[in-house]
Scaffold this motif. Structure first.
Motif, PDB file in Angstrom:
ATOM      1  N   ARG A  23       0.724  -1.435  -0.123  1.00  0.00           N
ATOM      2  CA  ARG A  23      -0.192  -0.019  -0.059  1.00  0.00           C
ATOM      3  C   ARG A  23       0.920   1.390  -0.210  1.00  0.00           C
ATOM      4  NH1 ARG A  23      -5.542   1.265   1.661  1.00  0.00           N
ATOM      5  NH2 ARG A  23      -5.506   3.400   2.286  1.00  0.00           N
ATOM      6  N   LYS A  24       1.964   1.250   0.700  1.00  0.00           N
ATOM      7  CA  LYS A  24       2.814   2.348   1.021  1.00  0.00           C
ATOM      8  C   LYS A  24       3.571   2.784  -0.329  1.00  0.00           C
ATOM      9  CE  LYS A  24       3.449   2.905   5.826  1.00  0.00           C
ATOM     10  NZ  LYS A  24       4.249   2.744   6.888  1.00  0.00           N
ATOM     11  N   ILE A  25       3.852   1.458  -0.932  1.00  0.00           N
ATOM     12  CA  ILE A  25       4.572   1.705  -2.089  1.00  0.00           C
ATOM     13  C   ILE A  25       3.633   2.163  -3.394  1.00  0.00           C
ATOM     14  CG2 ILE A  25       5.748   0.088  -3.975  1.00  0.00           C
ATOM     15  CD1 ILE A  25       6.795  -1.415  -1.911  1.00  0.00           C
ATOM     16  N   LEU A  26       2.596   1.661  -3.438  1.00  0.00           N
ATOM     17  CA  LEU A  26       1.454   2.304  -4.249  1.00  0.00           C
ATOM     18  C   LEU A  26       1.433   3.591  -4.199  1.00  0.00           C
ATOM     19  CD1 LEU A  26      -0.591   1.553  -6.495  1.00  0.00           C
ATOM     20  CD2 LEU A  26      -2.193   1.098  -4.770  1.00  0.00           C
ATOM     21  N   ALA A  27       1.322   4.152  -2.864  1.00  0.00           N
ATOM     22  CA  ALA A  27       0.891   5.442  -2.637  1.00  0.00           C
ATOM     23  C   ALA A  27       2.234   6.490  -2.932  1.00  0.00           C
ATOM     24  CB  ALA A  27       0.659   5.646  -1.139  1.00  0.00           C
ATOM     25  N   SER A  28       3.543   5.837  -3.120  1.00  0.00           N
ATOM     26  CA  SER A  28       4.625   6.539  -3.374  1.00  0.00           C
ATOM     27  C   SER A  28       4.735   6.558  -5.151  1.00  0.00           C
ATOM     28  CB  SER A  28       5.881   5.578  -3.003  1.00  0.00           C
ATOM     29  OG  SER A  28       6.135   4.721  -4.026  1.00  0.00           O
ATOM     30  N   GLY A  29       3.752   6.121  -5.904  1.00  0.00           N
ATOM     31  CA  GLY A  29       3.541   6.456  -7.255  1.00  0.00           C
ATOM     32  C   GLY A  29       4.229   5.302  -8.007  1.00  0.00           C
ATOM     33  N   LEU A  30       3.991   4.059  -7.525  1.00  0.00           N
ATOM     34  CA  LEU A  30       4.393   2.743  -8.319  1.00  0.00           C
ATOM     35  C   LEU A  30       3.351   1.858  -8.365  1.00  0.00           C
ATOM     36  CD1 LEU A  30       7.815   1.016  -7.376  1.00  0.00           C
ATOM     37  CD2 LEU A  30       5.779  -0.292  -8.047  1.00  0.00           C
ATOM     38  N   ALA A  31       3.076   1.589  -9.487  1.00  0.00           N
ATOM     39  CA  ALA A  31       1.539   0.642  -9.797  1.00  0.00           C
ATOM     40  C   ALA A  31       2.239  -0.618 -10.386  1.00  0.00           C
ATOM     41  CB  ALA A  31       0.647   1.345 -10.564  1.00  0.00           C
ATOM     42  N   GLN A  32       1.557  -1.737 -10.116  1.00  0.00           N
ATOM     43  CA  GLN A  32       1.673  -2.903 -10.836  1.00  0.00           C
ATOM     44  C   GLN A  32       0.501  -3.480 -11.603  1.00  0.00           C
ATOM     45  OE1 GLN A  32       3.639  -6.093  -8.919  1.00  0.00           O
ATOM     46  NE2 GLN A  32       3.556  -7.558 -10.463  1.00  0.00           N
ATOM     47  N   VAL A  33       0.636  -3.972 -12.832  1.00  0.00           N
ATOM     48  CA  VAL A  33      -0.536  -4.715 -13.530  1.00  0.00           C
ATOM     49  C   VAL A  33      -0.121  -6.070 -13.568  1.00  0.00           C
ATOM     50  CG1 VAL A  33      -1.886  -5.019 -15.437  1.00  0.00           C
ATOM     51  CG2 VAL A  33      -1.153  -2.764 -14.833  1.00  0.00           C
ATOM     52  N   PRO A  34      -0.710  -6.974 -12.732  1.00  0.00           N
ATOM     53  CA  PRO A  34      -0.415  -8.405 -12.626  1.00  0.00           C
ATOM     54  C   PRO A  34      -0.409  -9.337 -13.893  1.00  0.00           C
ATOM     55  CG  PRO A  34      -2.263  -8.069 -11.363  1.00  0.00           C
ATOM     56  CD  PRO A  34      -1.891  -6.871 -12.049  1.00  0.00           C
ATOM     57  N   GLN A  35       0.142 -10.497 -14.022  1.00  0.00           N
ATOM     58  CA  GLN A  35      -0.094 -11.228 -15.349  1.00  0.00           C
ATOM     59  C   GLN A  35      -1.462 -11.919 -15.368  1.00  0.00           C
ATOM     60  OE1 GLN A  35       1.614 -15.785 -15.956  1.00  0.00           O
ATOM     61  NE2 GLN A  35       3.047 -14.182 -15.760  1.00  0.00           N
ATOM     62  N   GLU A  36      -1.933 -12.264 -13.999  1.00  0.00           N
ATOM     63  CA  GLU A  36      -3.368 -12.864 -14.190  1.00  0.00           C
ATOM     64  C   GLU A  36      -4.388 -11.490 -14.091  1.00  0.00           C
ATOM     65  OE1 GLU A  36      -1.373 -13.042 -11.465  1.00  0.00           O
ATOM     66  OE2 GLU A  36      -0.563 -15.140 -11.822  1.00  0.00           O
ATOM     67  N   HIS A  37      -5.650 -11.810 -15.153  1.00  0.00           N
ATOM     68  CA  HIS A  37      -6.503 -10.982 -15.075  1.00  0.00           C
ATOM     69  C   HIS A  37      -7.226 -10.525 -13.347  1.00  0.00           C
ATOM     70  CE1 HIS A  37      -6.713  -9.914 -19.217  1.00  0.00           C
ATOM     71  NE2 HIS A  37      -6.622 -11.497 -19.592  1.00  0.00           N
ATOM     72  N   SER A  38      -7.238  -9.360 -13.235  1.00  0.00           N
ATOM     73  CA  SER A  38      -7.522  -8.921 -11.850  1.00  0.00           C
ATOM     74  C   SER A  38      -8.702  -8.043 -11.796  1.00  0.00           C
ATOM     75  CB  SER A  38      -6.404  -8.402 -11.294  1.00  0.00           C
ATOM     76  OG  SER A  38      -5.918  -7.063 -12.100  1.00  0.00           O
ATOM     77  N   LEU A  39      -9.792  -7.982 -12.862  1.00  0.00           N
ATOM     78  CA  LEU A  39     -10.923  -7.049 -12.823  1.00  0.00           C
ATOM     79  C   LEU A  39     -12.001  -7.965 -11.979  1.00  0.00           C
ATOM     80  CD1 LEU A  39     -11.189  -5.725 -16.265  1.00  0.00           C
ATOM     81  CD2 LEU A  39     -10.122  -4.785 -14.387  1.00  0.00           C
ATOM     82  N   PHE A  40     -12.921  -7.165 -11.290  1.00  0.00           N
ATOM     83  CA  PHE A  40     -14.164  -7.879 -10.645  1.00  0.00           C
ATOM     84  C   PHE A  40     -14.974  -7.904 -11.825  1.00  0.00           C
ATOM     85  CE2 PHE A  40     -11.707  -5.695  -7.298  1.00  0.00           C
ATOM     86  CZ  PHE A  40     -11.712  -6.645  -6.616  1.00  0.00           C
ATOM     87  N   VAL A  41     -15.463  -9.000 -12.056  1.00  0.00           N
ATOM     88  CA  VAL A  41     -16.064  -9.367 -13.356  1.00  0.00           C
ATOM     89  C   VAL A  41     -17.587  -8.965 -13.298  1.00  0.00           C
ATOM     90  CG1 VAL A  41     -14.687 -11.150 -14.304  1.00  0.00           C
ATOM     91  CG2 VAL A  41     -16.402 -11.527 -12.797  1.00  0.00           C
ATOM     92  N   ASP A  42     -18.130  -8.922 -12.101  1.00  0.00           N
ATOM     93  CA  ASP A  42     -19.382  -8.531 -11.847  1.00  0.00           C
ATOM     94  C   ASP A  42     -19.957  -6.982 -11.473  1.00  0.00           C
ATOM     95  OD1 ASP A  42     -20.465 -11.074 -12.098  1.00  0.00           O
ATOM     96  OD2 ASP A  42     -20.143 -11.607  -9.944  1.00  0.00           O
ATOM     97  N   MET A  43     -18.701  -6.343 -11.601  1.00  0.00           N
ATOM     98  CA  MET A  43     -18.782  -4.805 -11.529  1.00  0.00           C
ATOM     99  C   MET A  43     -18.656  -4.136 -12.823  1.00  0.00           C
ATOM    100  SD  MET A  43     -16.191  -4.286  -7.972  1.00  0.00           S
ATOM    101  CE  MET A  43     -16.371  -2.640  -8.102  1.00  0.00           C
ATOM    102  N   THR A  44     -19.190  -3.171 -12.936  1.00  0.00           N
ATOM    103  CA  THR A  44     -18.999  -2.229 -14.401  1.00  0.00           C
ATOM    104  C   THR A  44     -17.492  -1.853 -14.490  1.00  0.00           C
ATOM    105  OG1 THR A  44     -19.250  -0.017 -13.502  1.00  0.00           O
ATOM    106  CG2 THR A  44     -21.265  -1.269 -13.888  1.00  0.00           C
ATOM    107  N   ILE A  45     -17.501  -1.756 -16.164  1.00  0.00           N
ATOM    108  CA  ILE A  45     -15.892  -1.222 -16.077  1.00  0.00           C
ATOM    109  C   ILE A  45     -15.659   0.099 -15.606  1.00  0.00           C
ATOM    110  CG2 ILE A  45     -14.847  -0.439 -18.284  1.00  0.00           C
ATOM    111  CD1 ILE A  45     -16.630  -2.402 -19.992  1.00  0.00           C
TER     112      ILE A  45
END
Length: 240
Positions: A72-94
């Protein structure tokens, strides 16, 4: 340099996957990391993003150590990761999935502004915003994951095998969007199995083997290196 790894050892359970990795990432660049399965490519990303704590070594991002910080702290510092596995919540809207990328932002006006900017960048988000994410193809889901990663306006984005399982046409679209993100000022670290495609958009190429960086440099020169084809045909790089 925006990111520097020095003598990093890290792994899972009883052994180290990374065996003393040294790596420097220039701000505003695209770096593509390649290598055979088990070389440690994805493990580097997990160590940088805080999902895996290094046993030894340093990881410096924008002049500050990341070792020991929570994801969480690393994300807040301005570093984001898109993982290999699909990670969307499929029952939520785009749109709901994209807005989740801003969960650390309390300023509602800023979230709306970011969402408008991202919808302009990704027409798919605006055109199909109220559809369920599960209705999207694999390539479209990857685009939404890219969009979500931009909601915090990160400086550095880690992409783990973004083209995996995609057809050539969709893969081309994904790599075009990676170039767009870099042109927006983002630094990209890309792990990719498709060597020629990954090196085709990269400014810096890195070849890993057995948990170590074995070759790095200008991607076109690396593609011409006979040791690359040797490695990908199942051999190992010469120790000379």
């Amino acid at each position: 340099m925006i990111l520097e790894l020095e003598n990093v050892f890290a792994g899972y359970g009883g052994g180290d996957v990374l065996q003393g990795v040294d790596l420097k990432i220039e701000k505003g660049s695209i770096t593509c990391i390649v290598g055979p399965n088990g070389a440690g490519k994805s493990t580097i990303l997990r160590a940088v993003s805080g999902l895996l704590k290094p046993r030894q070594g340093t990881i410096i991002y924008n002049g500050k150590s990341l070792v020991g910080l929570t994801p969480r702290k690393i994300l807040a510092s301005g570093l984001a990761q898109v993982p290999q596995e699909h990670s969307l919540f499929v029952d939520m809207t785009i749109r709901e999935n994209v807005r989740l990328g801003a969960y650390l932002i309390n300023d509602k006006a800023l979230v709306r502004k970011r969402l408008q900017e991202i919808e302009a960048l990704f027409p798919l988000i605006a055109e199909r915003s109220e559809e369920k994410a599960g209705s999207l193809s694999g390539g479209q889901q990857r685009m939404v994951e890219f969009a979500r990663s931009l909601m915090l306006d990160p400086q550095l984005i880690l992409l783990d095998e973004p083209s995996m399982g995609l057809d050539p046409k969709t893969r081309k679209q994904i790599f075009e969007m990676i170039k767009v993100m870099q042109e927006l000022g983002k630094t990209i670290v890309l792990v990719e199995q498709n060597v020629r495609t990954g090196f085709g958009i990269a400014h810096h190429g890195v070849v890993m083997e057995s948990g170590r960086v074995r070759l790095e440099g200008e991607p076109a020169a690396l593609l011409d290196n006979p040791e690359i084809s040797h490695l990908y045909l199942g051999g190992t790089l010469s120790k000379a």
